[in-house]
Structures are given as structure tokens and as C-alpha cells.
Design a protein around this motif. Structure first.
Motif, short mmCIF file in Angstrom:
data_model
loop_
_atom_site.label_atom_id
_atom_site.label_comp_id
_atom_site.label_asym_id
_atom_site.label_seq_id
_atom_site.Cartn_x
_atom_site.Cartn_y
_atom_site.Cartn_z
N TRP A 1 37.73 34.77 40.86
CA TRP A 1 37.44 33.71 41.82
C TRP A 1 37.84 32.32 41.35
N MET A 2 38.00 32.14 40.04
CA MET A 2 38.29 30.81 39.53
C MET A 2 39.59 30.76 38.74
N GLY A 3 40.41 31.81 38.88
CA GLY A 3 41.68 31.85 38.15
C GLY A 3 42.78 31.12 38.88
N ALA B 1 30.36 38.94 34.57
CA ALA B 1 30.49 37.51 34.84
C ALA B 1 31.89 37.01 34.49
N GLN B 2 32.43 37.49 33.37
CA GLN B 2 33.76 37.04 32.96
C GLN B 2 34.83 37.52 33.93
N ASN B 3 34.73 38.78 34.37
CA ASN B 3 35.70 39.30 35.33
C ASN B 3 35.57 38.60 36.68
N PHE B 4 34.35 38.32 37.08
CA PHE B 4 34.10 37.60 38.33
C PHE B 4 34.73 36.21 38.28
N LYS B 5 34.58 35.53 37.16
CA LYS B 5 35.14 34.19 37.01
C LYS B 5 36.67 34.24 37.02
N THR B 6 37.24 35.25 36.42
CA THR B 6 38.70 35.38 36.40
C THR B 6 39.25 35.56 37.80
#
Length: 278
Positions: A64-66, A57-62
Motif C-alpha cells: 500500500w505504501m510502495g 505489517a511489513q508486507n502490507f506496507k510494501t
């Protein structure tokens, strides 16, 4: 009681190909595993294929939402790949139908010229295509990539070879029923050519999705960049963060996997039919 003889050849080949398939899948499995790990765990040796601490989840957020506009690059690639693939299918199918079933003056010359163009490397025509795009006012637009990629001698040749094998009796029967040229093409020829169209569509989509040279030459604005160019931003921003890079790479190949899984039966059918017609 009948005793069947066991043929070892097919069994050995099956085991061998199964082992090879596992070997070729290992990089993909490792990428999926690394995308779900913390950066420290990625560098752990020996490799832990199943993460102890799930960081998906953290890598996914980084990704797509970075700060890097990965979602924008992604949608640009989807747009260009879909439109370019559809346009190529229509143009190549029409050209293949004309070269396989229609009679017109200069047909042999046109086919010979097309075969000659297939032997010219793409890089040799890069400068003329760039000049044409500039003169047409399409430079730094997605239309430049779509127009540049919608005409293909290779795909026209594939479709032409497949359509030659379609019996003329089917076309003549449709003509006797009152179908015109366009009706025969859309209602008879295209449905019969579905396997080869699926094969061409997948190959074209993959080529367009992975194209790096075309966008690099034809695009200048960052907001128009596609995934291959966008990954360079990730390399500059997260080049040392392997887990985030693997998450971005995993997201980049998902459309290709989905496309193949959906159309794999049509692709296999198209290849088998082409092999039989030889």
C-alpha cells in the motif's frame, strides 16, 4: 420406546461436501498464510500454515505504501465496479419489467432479438464496441467501461424470468390505489425482486472487478488502471517476492468476500426461489 432409523445417505453427503469445501479453501488459506510470512518462510517445506515470524505489517506496507500505486488502482476498481453494477441493476430491472409485465407492439421480437444476442461471444463484438467508444469520445476514461458494461442481455433475461412469477394481482392492486407506472415499478416490483437483484448485483460486481480484457482495451493511462491491470505492475516489481504478491492478491479479493458475506442470504433466497419456479 421409538427407535429412529439413521439414514446414512445424508450423513455421508454432509461429510463428503465438508471435506470438499476444506479442499477448495486450502488455496485461500495458503494465500492468507503466505501474505503473513517472510519470503524465506514461504518456501519452507513442509508448509507451515501458521507463520513463526509474522511479517503481515511489513508486507502490507510494501503493497500500500510502495512505489506501485496500488491504492489508486484499488479505488479505480471500486469506482467502476460500484457504478457499473448500480447502472446494470437499474437498466436490466427496467428492461426486465417491460418484457415481463408491459404490453407493447413488438415485445416478442425484442425478446427474441435479446436471446439471439446472448449467443454472440463477447469477443466478437469487441471491435465494434471499441469503435463506438472512440466515436463517442470516451476512450481512455472510466466512463467507457461503465457504458460498455451497463447493458446486459443475460441479466435482463434473469430479471425478466423472475418478474414473470410476480402475481399480477399485486400490480393491479397498486394501480387501483392510484399508483402510476413508475410508482409500481419502484415501490412494488423492485422490493419483491430483491433476492434476484442481490444475485445479479454480486455476479456483476465480481465480473467487473475481475475484468481484465475491458480495461486493457479501453484504457491507456496508467492512473486509470484497475486492479487486474495493476497486478501486472506488481508482477514486474515483485514477481519473485511471493509474500508481497499474496498480500496484494488478498487485498484484491477482500471486497468480493465482504460483498458475498453481506448478501449471501438474499443470493441463496433468489436461487432457491428461481429453482422452485423452474
Amino acid at each position: 420406546m421409538t427407535i429412529r432409523k439413521i439414514k446414512l445417505g445424508p450423513i455421508v453427503l454432509t461429510v463428503l461436501f465438508g471435506a470438499l469445501s476444506i479442499f477448495f479453501l486450502l488455496p485461500l488459506v495458503w494465500m492468507m498464510s503466505a501474505a503473513s510470512k517472510t519470503e524465506k518462510e514461504v518456501w519452507t517445506f513442509p508448509i507451515q500454515w501458521i507463520p513463526k515470524d509474522w511479517h503481515f505489517a511489513q508486507n502490507f506496507k510494501t503493497v500500500w505504501m510502495g512505489d506501485v500505486s496500488f491504492g489508486l488502482f484499488y479505488m479505480n476498481s471500486v469506482k467502476i465496479a460500484l457504478i457499473s453494477t448500480l447502472a446494470t441493476l437499474i437498466v436490466s430491472a427496467m428492461a426486465g419489467y417491460a418484457l415481463s409485465k408491459l404490453k407493447f407492439t413488438g415485445k416478442g421480437l425484442v425478446f427474441s432479438a435479446m436471446m439471439a444476442f446472448m449467443m454472440i461471444p463477447e469477443q466478437a463484438t469487441l471491435v465494434p464496441r471499441y469503435i463506438m467508444i472512440k466515436e463517442m469520445g470516451l476512450y481512455d476514461t472510466h466512463a467507457a467501461l461503465i457504458v460498455m458494461g451497463m447493458f446486459s442481455s443475460y441479466f435482463t433475461f434473469l430479471l425478466r424470468q423472475f418478474m414473470i412469477g410476480v402475481h399480477n394481482d399485486l400490480l393491479e392492486a397498486a394501480e387501483l390505489d392510484g399508483a402510476g407506472f413508475y410508482r409500481i415499478f419502484w415501490s412494488v416490483m423492485l422490493p419483491l425482486s430483491r433476492p434476484i437483484l442481490a444475485t445479479v448485483g454480486i455476479i456483476k460486481f465480481i465480473w467487473t472487478w475481475n475484468d481484465y480484457q475491458g480495461p486493457l482495451i479501453m484504457l491507456n493511462s496508467t492512473n486509470l488502471y484497475t486492479i487486474p491491470l495493476g497486478m501486472q505492475f506488481f508482477k514486474e516489481e515483485f514477481g519473485t517476492t511471493i509474500s508481497v504478491m499474496m498480500m496484494a492478491s488478498l487485498a484484491a479479493i477482500i471486497p468480493l468476500l465482504v460483498l458475498f458475506l453481506v448478501l449471501q442470504k438474499q443470493v441463496i433466497k433468489g436461487i432457491s426461489i428461481g429453482g422452485v419456479k423452474g
